[in-house]
Write an enzyme that holds these catalytic residues in place. Structure first.
Site, short mmCIF file in Angstrom:
data_model
loop_
_atom_site.label_atom_id
_atom_site.label_comp_id
_atom_site.label_asym_id
_atom_site.label_seq_id
_atom_site.Cartn_x
_atom_site.Cartn_y
_atom_site.Cartn_z
N GLY A 55 -23.81 -1.50 35.04
CA GLY A 55 -24.30 0.50 35.77
C GLY A 55 -23.64 0.28 36.92
O GLY A 55 -23.36 1.49 38.01
N TYR A 109 -41.28 5.90 33.88
CA TYR A 109 -40.42 4.79 34.74
C TYR A 109 -41.05 3.99 35.72
O TYR A 109 -40.98 3.07 35.20
CB TYR A 109 -39.59 6.26 35.99
CG TYR A 109 -38.79 5.67 36.72
CD1 TYR A 109 -37.57 5.37 37.42
CD2 TYR A 109 -39.35 5.20 38.26
CE1 TYR A 109 -36.22 4.43 37.89
CE2 TYR A 109 -38.33 4.69 39.36
CZ TYR A 109 -37.26 4.56 38.84
OH TYR A 109 -36.06 4.20 39.97
#
Length: 318
Positions: free
Chosen positions: A48, A202
């Site tokens: 990322g 999450y």
């Protein structure tokens, strides 16, 4: 007169906050990586790395002379970032490779290519992640949060682990979150098919990051490979792109949110600071060891999650 002063204050408040924003952020981001370690000849992978914390982490590691792989889903965007880092740092050894953590085929392809290309790997930073996605599944049928944030990095680390051992001393940094305190590992509902909440999904995945780090550290004792989980802080990034509410909250409290560069400091601290080996398995925030939830300290859950993850990914449970 009082009403006039209050009105004036209300009108001036946004401007005053804007002017004070750098000082406010500085107070809220006390952790700064102070290591002066240089990295010539070292090889690093950052997932990322085409935006936010990952980009800033990769930039700093390149600045220190490392050969840095930007492992990104969006290769085109990654190439633009690589050129920017090369220009900024003068280090031309910034490479982009395709990595989609929501697809185990892509993860295996990345690992195969990397292992064929490089003889060493000294630092692996598992930084990529998704947050508050509407319910969806990865290419392999995993719930998106647990699939990308945990299982994707679990598989990537497994595939690169022998190279990390051969390159020891080496380090693995897993980016987690303070949100792990709200997380639970529901083994009977790991894929969110019985009940699902985007925010909690999450949190569950961030708890999994910490449990993975602790179990990995236990298994790597004596190998020369150490591992750390980090809470980067509340950072201005693209992570909230799936939630209109979170984007609004981030905008509302933007004066108090860290910049990506500030958010990268704890990852850099754990990747670079000398003498940190004895703290392998610990969780860090603002460049210091910090407390984790009771769930995150549960060794039984950590070991079971390891076994379940191996089973889901078709890996040997050694």
């Amino acid at each position: 007169m009082v009403e006039l002063l209050l009105l004036l204050l209300l009108l001036l408040l946004p401007f005053l906050l804007y002017m004070a924003a750098p000082q406010i952020r500085k107070m809220l981001s006390s952790g700064v990586c102070t290591s002066t370690v240089q990295l010539p000849g070292k090889v690093v992978v950052v997932t990322g790395a085409n935006t936010g914390i990952g980009k800033e982490t990769a930039k700093e590691l390149a600045q220190r002379g490392a050969r840095v792989y930007l492992a990104c889903r969006d290769v085109e965007k990654g190439e633009l970032v690589a050129k920017d880092i090369q220009t900024t740092t003068g280090n031309q050894q910034v490479l982009v490779r395709k990595l989609d953590l929501s697809d185990t085929k892509s993860i295996r392809a990345f690992a195969k290519g990397f292992l064929a290309e490089e003889k060493h790997l000294h630092i692996l930073i598992n930084n990529a992640g998704v947050m508050m996605c509407p319910y969806s599944k990865t290419a392999d049928g995993f719930e998106m949060h647990i699939g990308v944030n945990h299982l994707g990095h679990f598989l990537l680390t497994h595939l690169l682990l022998e190279k990390l051992k051969e390159s020891a001393p080496s380090r693995i940094v897993n980016v987690s979150s303070l949100a792990h305190h709200l997380g639970r590992i529901h083994f009977h509902n790991l894929q969110g098919e019985k009940f699902y909440n985007a925010g909690l999904a999450y949190c569950h995945s961030k708890l999994a990051n910490i449990l993975f780090t602790q179990e990995l550290a236990r298994r790597l004792k004596g190998s020369g490979v150490t591992t750390y989980s980090v809470h980067p802080g509340t950072v201005q990034s693209e992570l909230v792109r799936h939630s209109s509410f979170m984007r609004w909250m981030w905008w509302l409290f933007s004066f108090f949110i860290k910049t990506p560069q500030q958010g990268a400091q704890t990852s850099l601290h754990c990747a670079l600071t000398e003498g940190l080996e004895i703290l392998s398995g610990n969780h860090f925030s603002d460049c210091h060891v910090t407390w984790v939830s009771a769930q995150a300290r549960n060794e039984t859950i950590a070991r079971r999650l390891w076994d379940v993850s191996c089973d889901l990914l078709g890996l040997p449970m050694d």
